[in-house]
Design a protein around this motif. Structure first.
Motif, PDB file in Angstrom:
ATOM      1  N   PHE A  90       5.990 -64.354  -4.262  1.00  0.00           N
ATOM      2  CA  PHE A  90       6.367 -63.890  -2.932  1.00  0.00           C
ATOM      3  C   PHE A  90       6.339 -62.375  -2.890  1.00  0.00           C
ATOM      4  N   GLU A  91       6.168 -61.844  -1.697  1.00  0.00           N
ATOM      5  CA  GLU A  91       6.237 -60.408  -1.483  1.00  0.00           C
ATOM      6  C   GLU A  91       7.531 -60.113  -0.740  1.00  0.00           C
ATOM      7  N   ILE A  92       8.299 -59.163  -1.267  1.00  0.00           N
ATOM      8  CA  ILE A  92       9.552 -58.760  -0.635  1.00  0.00           C
ATOM      9  C   ILE A  92       9.222 -57.621   0.330  1.00  0.00           C
ATOM     10  N   VAL A 102       4.803 -65.393   1.450  1.00  0.00           N
ATOM     11  CA  VAL A 102       4.031 -65.984   0.350  1.00  0.00           C
ATOM     12  C   VAL A 102       2.822 -65.095   0.053  1.00  0.00           C
ATOM     13  N   ASN A 103       2.660 -64.736  -1.224  1.00  0.00           N
ATOM     14  CA  ASN A 103       1.510 -63.953  -1.656  1.00  0.00           C
ATOM     15  C   ASN A 103       0.462 -64.870  -2.277  1.00  0.00           C
ATOM     16  N   MET A 104       0.876 -65.710  -3.242  1.00  0.00           N
ATOM     17  CA  MET A 104      -0.049 -66.659  -3.867  1.00  0.00           C
ATOM     18  C   MET A 104       0.723 -67.772  -4.559  1.00  0.00           C
ATOM     19  N   LEU A 105       0.054 -68.892  -4.756  1.00  0.00           N
ATOM     20  CA  LEU A 105       0.621 -70.024  -5.477  1.00  0.00           C
ATOM     21  C   LEU A 105      -0.042 -70.101  -6.841  1.00  0.00           C
ATOM     22  N   LEU A 106       0.758 -70.265  -7.877  1.00  0.00           N
ATOM     23  CA  LEU A 106       0.227 -70.435  -9.226  1.00  0.00           C
ATOM     24  C   LEU A 106      -0.035 -71.918  -9.462  1.00  0.00           C
ATOM     25  N   PRO A 107      -0.837 -72.251 -10.457  1.00  0.00           N
ATOM     26  CA  PRO A 107      -1.120 -73.672 -10.722  1.00  0.00           C
ATOM     27  C   PRO A 107       0.147 -74.459 -11.073  1.00  0.00           C
ATOM     28  N   VAL A 108       0.159 -75.731 -10.695  1.00  0.00           N
ATOM     29  CA  VAL A 108       1.276 -76.621 -10.994  1.00  0.00           C
ATOM     30  C   VAL A 108       1.297 -76.890 -12.494  1.00  0.00           C
ATOM     31  N   VAL A 109       2.504 -76.881 -13.081  1.00  0.00           N
ATOM     32  CA  VAL A 109       2.681 -77.166 -14.499  1.00  0.00           C
ATOM     33  C   VAL A 109       3.479 -78.456 -14.610  1.00  0.00           C
ATOM     34  N   LYS A 110       2.989 -79.389 -15.425  1.00  0.00           N
ATOM     35  CA  LYS A 110       3.678 -80.663 -15.634  1.00  0.00           C
ATOM     36  C   LYS A 110       3.955 -80.832 -17.107  1.00  0.00           C
ATOM     37  N   GLY A 111       5.029 -81.553 -17.404  1.00  0.00           N
ATOM     38  CA  GLY A 111       5.377 -81.777 -18.796  1.00  0.00           C
ATOM     39  C   GLY A 111       6.288 -82.973 -18.960  1.00  0.00           C
ATOM     40  N   GLN A 112       6.619 -83.238 -20.217  1.00  0.00           N
ATOM     41  CA  GLN A 112       7.473 -84.364 -20.576  1.00  0.00           C
ATOM     42  C   GLN A 112       8.625 -83.823 -21.410  1.00  0.00           C
ATOM     43  N   SER A 158      13.185 -72.839   3.942  1.00  0.00           N
ATOM     44  CA  SER A 158      12.823 -73.167   5.316  1.00  0.00           C
ATOM     45  C   SER A 158      11.792 -72.153   5.783  1.00  0.00           C
ATOM     46  N   LYS A 159      10.758 -72.658   6.446  1.00  0.00           N
ATOM     47  CA  LYS A 159       9.727 -71.775   6.978  1.00  0.00           C
ATOM     48  C   LYS A 159      10.267 -71.067   8.205  1.00  0.00           C
ATOM     49  N   LEU A 160       9.899 -69.807   8.339  1.00  0.00           N
ATOM     50  CA  LEU A 160      10.299 -69.024   9.496  1.00  0.00           C
ATOM     51  C   LEU A 160       9.178 -69.067  10.520  1.00  0.00           C
ATOM     52  N   ASP A 161       9.534 -69.296  11.771  1.00  0.00           N
ATOM     53  CA  ASP A 161       8.541 -69.245  12.841  1.00  0.00           C
ATOM     54  C   ASP A 161       8.186 -67.794  13.103  1.00  0.00           C
ATOM     55  N   VAL A 162       6.975 -67.564  13.569  1.00  0.00           N
ATOM     56  CA  VAL A 162       6.529 -66.216  13.885  1.00  0.00           C
ATOM     57  C   VAL A 162       7.392 -65.635  14.998  1.00  0.00           C
ATOM     58  N   ALA A 163       7.848 -66.465  15.938  1.00  0.00           N
ATOM     59  CA  ALA A 163       8.637 -66.000  17.075  1.00  0.00           C
ATOM     60  C   ALA A 163      10.070 -65.658  16.694  1.00  0.00           C
ATOM     61  N   GLN A 164      10.576 -66.163  15.563  1.00  0.00           N
ATOM     62  CA  GLN A 164      11.954 -65.895  15.162  1.00  0.00           C
ATOM     63  C   GLN A 164      12.098 -64.470  14.670  1.00  0.00           C
ATOM     64  N   GLN A 165      13.235 -63.885  14.959  1.00  0.00           N
ATOM     65  CA  GLN A 165      13.566 -62.588  14.386  1.00  0.00           C
ATOM     66  C   GLN A 165      13.946 -62.818  12.931  1.00  0.00           C
ATOM     67  N   ASP A 208       2.589 -67.197   4.785  1.00  0.00           N
ATOM     68  CA  ASP A 208       3.731 -67.909   5.356  1.00  0.00           C
ATOM     69  C   ASP A 208       5.006 -67.112   5.084  1.00  0.00           C
ATOM     70  N   ARG A 209       5.886 -67.050   6.091  1.00  0.00           N
ATOM     71  CA  ARG A 209       7.200 -66.413   5.916  1.00  0.00           C
ATOM     72  C   ARG A 209       8.234 -67.513   5.735  1.00  0.00           C
ATOM     73  N   VAL A 210       9.086 -67.359   4.717  1.00  0.00           N
ATOM     74  CA  VAL A 210      10.090 -68.371   4.410  1.00  0.00           C
ATOM     75  C   VAL A 210      11.446 -67.726   4.138  1.00  0.00           C
ATOM     76  N   ALA A 211      12.482 -68.509   4.384  1.00  0.00           N
ATOM     77  CA  ALA A 211      13.840 -68.138   3.990  1.00  0.00           C
ATOM     78  C   ALA A 211      14.180 -68.999   2.775  1.00  0.00           C
ATOM     79  N   LEU A 212      14.578 -68.357   1.696  1.00  0.00           N
ATOM     80  CA  LEU A 212      14.877 -69.060   0.453  1.00  0.00           C
ATOM     81  C   LEU A 212      16.321 -68.837   0.036  1.00  0.00           C
ATOM     82  N   SER A 213      16.911 -69.866  -0.526  1.00  0.00           N
ATOM     83  CA  SER A 213      18.173 -69.744  -1.245  1.00  0.00           C
ATOM     84  C   SER A 213      17.827 -69.971  -2.699  1.00  0.00           C
ATOM     85  N   VAL A 214      18.197 -69.017  -3.549  1.00  0.00           N
ATOM     86  CA  VAL A 214      17.792 -69.070  -4.950  1.00  0.00           C
ATOM     87  C   VAL A 214      18.976 -68.838  -5.872  1.00  0.00           C
TER      88      VAL A 214
END
Length: 149
Positions: free
Chosen positions: A30-32, A7-17, A86-93, A59-65
């Motif tokens: 995210f940073e690759i 995770v690099n940064m979160l942008l503001p939440v956008v809501k709509g109808q 799913s968040k990746l633990d620091v100890a996980q490879q 935070d390090r995460v595994a994403l399916s996109v």
């Protein structure tokens, strides 16, 4: 497509109808990881937006996109939507987390316990050039060179 990102940064939440009701979208940058760091903007919609809001930079995460492009007024737009995180633990490879992700909003103690007990098998990373895995498994320069000539 499955990715492991930081995770690099979160942008503001956008809501709509819309005609189907209220919607919420949380975009996360995210940073690759790799030799040349790249950024990727991933959208989390509705219930998944709440899960994404809990992420913090670093935070390090595994994403399916899903990646989809569409045309509007002669221009093409591409969107990356996450459907599992799913968040990746620091100890996980890094390659162990790709064996299977947990659905968004669920915790990962089961996967962590299985990984520690040796019952968790890692799948090969999907897409991209995984040079780190090649370097870890090779014991000499001859094994890395797989050219036929």
């Amino acid at each position: 497509m499955d990715l492991e990102l930081t995770v690099n940064m979160l942008l503001p939440v956008v809501k709509g109808q819309s005609a189907r009701g209220e919607w919420t979208k949380q975009e996360v940058i995210f940073e690759i990881p790799g030799e040349f760091s790249r950024k990727l903007c991933v959208g989390f919609w509705n219930d998944r937006a709440v899960d994404a809001a809990a992420l913090r930079p670093g935070d390090r995460v595994a994403l399916s996109v899903n990646i989809e492009s569409r045309e509007y007024n002669g221009r093409w737009y591409t969107e990356v939507r996450a459907w599992r995180m799913s968040k990746l633990d620091v100890a996980q490879q890094p390659n162990q987390a790709m064996g299977g992700g947990q659905p968004m909003g669920s915790s990962t103690p089961t996967a962590t316990a299985a990984a520690q007990s040796g019952g968790y098998t890692a799948a090969a990373p999907v897409g991209g050039n995984n040079m780190a895995a090649t370097q870890e498994t090779a014991t000499s320069a001859d094994e890395v060179d797989d050219l036929p000539f």
